[in-house]
Write an enzyme that holds these catalytic residues in place. Structure first.
Site, PDB file in Angstrom:
ATOM      1  N   SER A  45      10.386 -39.908  40.304  1.00 22.09           N
ATOM      2  CA  SER A  45       8.981 -40.179  40.621  1.00 22.09           C
ATOM      3  C   SER A  45       8.444 -39.153  41.609  1.00 22.09           C
ATOM      4  CB  SER A  45       8.822 -41.552  41.268  1.00 22.09           C
ATOM      5  OG  SER A  45       9.458 -42.536  40.521  1.00 22.09           O
ATOM      6  N   ARG A 102      14.843 -40.159  32.241  1.00 20.67           N
ATOM      7  CA  ARG A 102      15.930 -40.793  32.974  1.00 20.67           C
ATOM      8  C   ARG A 102      16.004 -42.270  32.608  1.00 20.67           C
ATOM      9  NH1 ARG A 102      15.605 -39.994  39.350  1.00 20.67           N
ATOM     10  NH2 ARG A 102      17.752 -39.271  39.539  1.00 20.67           N
ATOM     11  N   THR A 103      17.222 -42.781  32.391  1.00 17.48           N
ATOM     12  CA  THR A 103      17.395 -44.212  32.169  1.00 17.48           C
ATOM     13  C   THR A 103      17.819 -44.860  33.480  1.00 17.48           C
ATOM     14  OG1 THR A 103      18.025 -43.854  29.868  1.00 17.48           O
ATOM     15  CG2 THR A 103      18.644 -45.958  30.842  1.00 17.48           C
ATOM     16  N   HIS A 104      17.065 -45.873  33.888  1.00 17.07           N
ATOM     17  CA  HIS A 104      17.410 -46.596  35.113  1.00 17.07           C
ATOM     18  C   HIS A 104      18.291 -47.801  34.778  1.00 17.07           C
ATOM     19  CE1 HIS A 104      13.823 -44.354  36.436  1.00 17.07           C
ATOM     20  NE2 HIS A 104      14.342 -44.414  37.644  1.00 17.07           N
ATOM     21  N   GLU A 203      12.734 -54.216  47.640  1.00 11.00           N
ATOM     22  CA  GLU A 203      13.530 -55.033  48.550  1.00 11.00           C
ATOM     23  C   GLU A 203      12.639 -56.005  49.324  1.00 11.00           C
ATOM     24  OE1 GLU A 203      13.531 -51.579  48.624  1.00 11.00           O
ATOM     25  OE2 GLU A 203      15.138 -51.668  47.158  1.00 11.00           O
ATOM     26  N   SER A 222      17.782 -45.389  41.793  1.00  7.29           N
ATOM     27  CA  SER A 222      18.408 -44.420  40.877  1.00  7.29           C
ATOM     28  C   SER A 222      19.470 -43.622  41.628  1.00  7.29           C
ATOM     29  CB  SER A 222      17.339 -43.473  40.311  1.00  7.29           C
ATOM     30  OG  SER A 222      16.807 -42.658  41.335  1.00  7.29           O
ATOM     31  N   ASN A 245       6.896 -44.114  50.014  1.00  9.67           N
ATOM     32  CA  ASN A 245       6.375 -45.288  50.735  1.00  9.67           C
ATOM     33  C   ASN A 245       7.350 -45.656  51.844  1.00  9.67           C
ATOM     34  OD1 ASN A 245       7.901 -46.237  48.088  1.00  9.67           O
ATOM     35  ND2 ASN A 245       8.217 -47.807  49.644  1.00  9.67           N
TER      36      ASN A 245
HETATM   37  I1  8IG Z   1       9.046 -44.733  44.585  1.00 10.80           I
HETATM   38  O1  8IG Z   1      10.722 -48.869  48.534  1.00 10.80           O
HETATM   39  C1  8IG Z   1      10.191 -46.170  45.333  1.00 10.80           C
HETATM   40  N1  8IG Z   1      11.264 -46.565  44.692  1.00 10.80           N
HETATM   41  N2  8IG Z   1      14.323 -49.838  45.888  1.00 10.80           N
HETATM   42  N3  8IG Z   1      12.502 -49.350  47.231  1.00 10.80           N
HETATM   43  C2  8IG Z   1      13.225 -49.142  46.105  1.00 10.80           C
HETATM   44  N4  8IG Z   1      12.897 -48.238  45.188  1.00 10.80           N
HETATM   45  C3  8IG Z   1      11.798 -47.526  45.430  1.00 10.80           C
HETATM   46  C4  8IG Z   1      10.998 -47.680  46.562  1.00 10.80           C
HETATM   47  C5  8IG Z   1      11.375 -48.658  47.510  1.00 10.80           C
HETATM   48  N5  8IG Z   1       9.985 -46.815  46.476  1.00 10.80           N
END
Ligand code: 8IG
Length: 282
Positions: A45, A102-104, A203, A222, A245
């Site tokens: 991302s 990509r596969t998560h 989370e 990932s 973030n």
């Molecule tokens: I973009 O705050 C992204 N991916 N687990 N936590 C998790 N994955 C994320 C976050 C996040 N921000």
């Protein structure tokens, strides 16, 4: 066109996932006309714009046509895998493979699919893989848009990409040599420990606090399983996160996927330039 040979099913437990990776690498060699690749990139991302800056796109292959990769789940949103010609400062040329789609783990297609991209990269000849992601940051001083080098990880997924008695040393999983090269490109790059949660939910604040107590600086969904698979496949790993973030509870504001995307877009040009300069120096 080559004769079509049946590709073993990745989901069949009796299939060796490395056989599927070999078939995928053969497909890539044929479809791109590039016999072997040197460095693989997995763009997470916020990192999507980086490929073009790395070098000239020599060939593009729809990822779902490569053995072992799944069909795109949204029509018209199929991703491509690109072969890029990278010119290094000394004038030599390297072939980069940008693995699309990509596969998560949270997609529920199994951990073999998660690992298939890096295994395919290794089968094409790549000795280096750069894994990128967007993630949440635990430090208030890391604002959205901050790139961070991975120094180590916490795999909190409860699973492994490796099967059977496969004991792989992960002491230096995130290559000190490659991190040093990255820091020569950007001396300000901080390092951190990345914790992978299974997702797809973010989370709770308590989980973020727990991750911090365990030593995490970043939380995401990932990278760690791919890094393990890459090391097992013999590649040197560089991991770079983009903090999009503040992790839940670190900031008083709730997380919004839109804000995450926006932070990625805003940081795009800067981190793309960073990644391009790092890849040219590898
Ligand atoms: I973009 O705050 C992204 N991916 N687990 N936590 C998790 N994955 C994320 C976050 C996040 N921000």
């Amino acid at each position: 066109m080559s004769t079509t040979t049946a590709v073993p099913d990745l989901d069949d437990p009796s299939t060796d996932p490395f056989d599927v990776a070999r078939a995928a690498a053969d497909h890539i060699a044929e479809a791109t006309g590039v016999a072997g690749h040197d460095v693989a990139l997995v763009l997470g991302s916020g990192w999507g714009g980086a490929a073009e800056l790395v070098g000239d796109v020599v060939a593009e292959v729809p990822t779902h046509e490569i053995p072992g990769f799944a069909k795109p789940s949204v029509v018209g949103h199929g991703s491509t895998t690109r072969s890029i010609c990278v010119e290094r400062p000394d004038g030599s040329v390297r072939h980069a493979l940008v693995i699309g789609g990509r596969t998560h783990l949270y997609e529920g297609r199994g951990v073999r699919r998660v690992a298939h991209g890096v295994r395919t990269a290794a089968a094409t000849g790549c000795e280096t893989v750069v894994l990128t992601n967007g993630c949440g940051g635990l430090h208030i001083s890391w604002r959205p848009g901050q790139p961070v080098l991975l120094r180590d990880h916490l795999n909190l997924t409860g699973t492994s990409p490796l099967e059977g008695a496969t004991f792989v040393d992960l002491t230096d999983l995130y290559s000190p040599r490659l991190r040093e090269i990255a820091r020569q490109v950007d001396t300000e790059l901080p390092e951190g420990v990345y914790a992978q949660f299974p997702g797809p939910h973010y989370e709770t604040p308590a989980e973020v606090k727990m991750a911090g107590l365990m030593g995490a600086d970043l939380v995401g969904m990932s990278t760690t399983l791919e890094a393990i698979a890459a090391r097992h496949a013999g590649m040197e790993v560089l991991g770079i996160s983009l903090v999009t973030n503040l992790a839940a509870g670190i900031s008083p504001q709730p997380l919004s996927h839109e804000e995450v995307l926006e932070a990625g877009q805003k940081a795009g040009p800067r981190i793309s330039d960073l990644l391009a300069r790092i890849v040219k120096s590898l």
